[in-house]
Design a protein around this motif. Structure first.
Motif, PDB file in Angstrom:
ATOM      1  N   UNK A  73       5.438   3.193   2.156  1.00 52.38           N
ATOM      2  CA  UNK A  73       4.970   1.889   1.694  1.00 52.38           C
ATOM      3  C   UNK A  73       4.682   0.982   2.881  1.00 52.38           C
ATOM      4  N   UNK A  74       3.453   0.473   2.914  1.00 54.50           N
ATOM      5  CA  UNK A  74       3.065  -0.517   3.918  1.00 54.50           C
ATOM      6  C   UNK A  74       3.017  -1.890   3.248  1.00 54.50           C
ATOM      7  N   UNK A  75       3.600  -2.907   3.884  1.00 55.16           N
ATOM      8  CA  UNK A  75       3.649  -4.272   3.367  1.00 55.16           C
ATOM      9  C   UNK A  75       2.816  -5.163   4.273  1.00 55.16           C
ATOM     10  N   UNK A  76       1.909  -5.953   3.667  1.00 59.41           N
ATOM     11  CA  UNK A  76       1.044  -6.863   4.419  1.00 59.41           C
ATOM     12  C   UNK A  76       1.027  -8.212   3.689  1.00 59.41           C
ATOM     13  N   UNK A  98      -8.256 -11.203   7.525  1.00 57.60           N
ATOM     14  CA  UNK A  98      -7.572 -11.523   6.271  1.00 57.60           C
ATOM     15  C   UNK A  98      -6.051 -11.572   6.431  1.00 57.60           C
ATOM     16  N   UNK A  99      -5.515 -10.867   7.399  1.00 52.50           N
ATOM     17  CA  UNK A  99      -4.071 -10.872   7.631  1.00 52.50           C
ATOM     18  C   UNK A  99      -3.674 -12.213   8.238  1.00 52.50           C
ATOM     19  N   UNK A 100      -2.695 -12.896   7.628  1.00 53.23           N
ATOM     20  CA  UNK A 100      -2.282 -14.211   8.110  1.00 53.23           C
ATOM     21  C   UNK A 100      -1.178 -14.155   9.148  1.00 53.23           C
ATOM     22  N   UNK A 135       0.864  -1.178   0.000  1.00 55.12           N
ATOM     23  CA  UNK A 135       0.000   0.000   0.000  1.00 55.12           C
ATOM     24  C   UNK A 135       0.903   1.231   0.000  1.00 55.12           C
ATOM     25  N   UNK A 136       0.789   2.080  -1.013  1.00 52.79           N
ATOM     26  CA  UNK A 136       1.611   3.280  -1.130  1.00 52.79           C
ATOM     27  C   UNK A 136       0.783   4.505  -0.765  1.00 52.79           C
ATOM     28  N   UNK A 137       1.392   5.394   0.049  1.00 49.60           N
ATOM     29  CA  UNK A 137       0.769   6.651   0.453  1.00 49.60           C
ATOM     30  C   UNK A 137       1.742   7.796   0.185  1.00 49.60           C
ATOM     31  N   UNK A 143      -8.564  -7.440  -0.341  1.00 55.80           N
ATOM     32  CA  UNK A 143      -9.412  -6.862   0.700  1.00 55.80           C
ATOM     33  C   UNK A 143      -8.578  -6.172   1.773  1.00 55.80           C
ATOM     34  N   UNK A 144      -7.475  -6.793   2.162  1.00 57.94           N
ATOM     35  CA  UNK A 144      -6.637  -6.225   3.212  1.00 57.94           C
ATOM     36  C   UNK A 144      -5.955  -4.945   2.747  1.00 57.94           C
ATOM     37  N   UNK A 145      -5.461  -4.892   1.529  1.00 62.47           N
ATOM     38  CA  UNK A 145      -4.833  -3.669   1.019  1.00 62.47           C
ATOM     39  C   UNK A 145      -5.807  -2.506   1.005  1.00 62.47           C
ATOM     40  N   UNK A 146      -7.024  -2.757   0.551  1.00 61.48           N
ATOM     41  CA  UNK A 146      -8.028  -1.688   0.527  1.00 61.48           C
ATOM     42  C   UNK A 146      -8.352  -1.207   1.935  1.00 61.48           C
ATOM     43  N   UNK A 147      -8.473  -2.142   2.887  1.00 62.72           N
ATOM     44  CA  UNK A 147      -8.794  -1.766   4.259  1.00 62.72           C
ATOM     45  C   UNK A 147      -7.664  -0.954   4.896  1.00 62.72           C
ATOM     46  N   UNK A 148      -6.414  -1.374   4.706  1.00 59.57           N
ATOM     47  CA  UNK A 148      -5.278  -0.648   5.273  1.00 59.57           C
ATOM     48  C   UNK A 148      -5.190   0.749   4.688  1.00 59.57           C
ATOM     49  N   UNK A 149      -5.338   0.879   3.392  1.00 64.80           N
ATOM     50  CA  UNK A 149      -5.282   2.196   2.744  1.00 64.80           C
ATOM     51  C   UNK A 149      -6.387   3.117   3.295  1.00 64.80           C
TER      52      UNK A 149
END
Length: 360
Positions: free
Chosen positions: A299-302, A278-280, A252-254, A312-318
């Motif tokens: 940059x956030x890495x999940x 969703x995060x393992x 996820x880039x901000x 789903x997790x990328x959208x939620x974190x952003x």
């Protein structure tokens, strides 16, 4: 009167015997299915009842008409029609039996297997083998139907003699079709792509829904179906996100202001991930990867167990990180300076007009 009753008796008796045999067969299969719940074979074999009834009825009629002493000018045509029905029903029954056996073997394997990727591989191979067997049976049935005509038997020798030339011409004319056919077999046994794999082709993301000997269907995330020749997957590069395991890493880039609280964002990221199943739990992190005169790139890495969960997790974190920054640290959001530029100061000792000089 006798010429009318005999055909009616023959047809009626054949139909009654066929229905009785079909009922008895279905009864036996139902009882076997009830006793052996561990295998779906007997339940799948119940699908063979329609072709079995058709085959039995045609065989009874074919055998009963000559024995009944029925003489009619239409008998040659009736006999040939019954022969065609016999061949078609036999091919239909053989395909149904083979399908039931193959699906039973796959169901037993899938029930005891723990490797999902291997299960999808076996499913792909079984599906393609099943289609190949059906195609061979259909071709043989059509050939047998054609040989029931006397004229086709007469030209059989010449057809065999010219088979080599015809095969070469057909191979050149159907080069692309044959290429797709061999590509389908290569996919089945090469384990390059399987049913259920998540792939990216032509910048389209989706799951492989169906694989045949000539084409492949990809179902995209928005429920569209993309049909592609299987030769595409043997001649061009593509992304297979399920290859070697379904686990995935997402980013996820901000773009934020230079004053953004990066340390607090790392803590907030962990809080957000803990709230989403969703995060393992394999990995996570947040770093500054680039900077410009106006912003920094964070940059956030999940990680997640499959492609659906990572999206789903990328959208939620952003979404949650931006909402948190807007509510708690609005100064961290990027902004554009719109204040007017300051004029340069006038140098000392310079005039501003014709009468600005000193008088002497």
């Amino acid at each position: 009167m006798e010429t009318v009753l005999r055909p009616l008796i023959v047809v009626g008796g054949s139909v009654v015997l066929t229905l009785l045999a079909g009922w008895l067969l279905d009864l036996l299969l139902r009882r076997a299915d009830a006793r052996h719940r561990e295998t779906p074979l007997w339940g799948l074999l119940r699908r063979c009842r329609p072709p079995f009834l058709l085959l039995l009825c045609a065989a009874l009629l074919r055998a009963a008409f000559p024995q009944a002493g029925v003489r009619t000018v239409y008998w040659p045509a009736i006999g040939r029609a019954l022969d065609l029905v016999l061949i078609g029903a036999a091919a239909w029954l053989l395909i149904r039996i083979a399908t039931a056996a193959v699906e039973t073997v796959y169901a037993r394997y899938a029930a005891g297997a723990t490797d999902e990727a291997r299960v999808r591989r076996v499913r792909t191979q079984v599906t393609l083998i099943q289609r190949a067997v059906a195609a061979v049976v259909v071709v043989l049935a059509l050939a047998a139907m054609l040989l029931t005509f006397p004229k086709m038997q007469a030209v059989g020798a010449s057809m065999l003699a010219s088979a080599g030339v015809v095969g070469i011409v057909a191979g050149i004319a159907a080069q692309s079709t044959l290429g797709n056919l061999f590509a389908g077999l290569q996919i089945a046994f090469g384990d390059t792509v399987r049913i259920g794999d998540t792939v990216v082709v032509d910048k389209e993301w989706g799951k492989v829904e169906e694989i045949t000997l000539t084409f492949l269907v990809v179902r995209t995330w928005d429920e569209r179906r993309i049909t592609m020749p299987v030769s595409y997957f043997t001649g061009k590069p593509y992304e297979n996100w399920s290859r070697g395991g379904a686990e995935m890493t997402g980013t996820v880039f901000l773009h934020l202001d230079h004053r953004a609280p990066v340390a607090l964002m790392r803590e907030k990221l962990q809080d957000v991930l803990k709230e989403h199943p969703e995060w393992d739990g394999r990995s996570s992190g947040l770093v500054v990867t680039d900077t410009t005169p106006h912003t920094i790139q964070v940059r956030a890495v999940v990680t997640a167990k499959n492609a659906d969960d990572i999206w789903t997790l990328r959208c939620a974190v952003r979404e949650e990180l931006i909402a948190w920054l807007a509510a708690e640290h609005p100064y961290a959001l990027p902004r554009i300076a719109t204040s007017p530029a300051t004029e340069a100061p006038t140098p000392a000792g310079t005039g501003s007009g014709p009468g600005s000089g000193t008088e002497g």
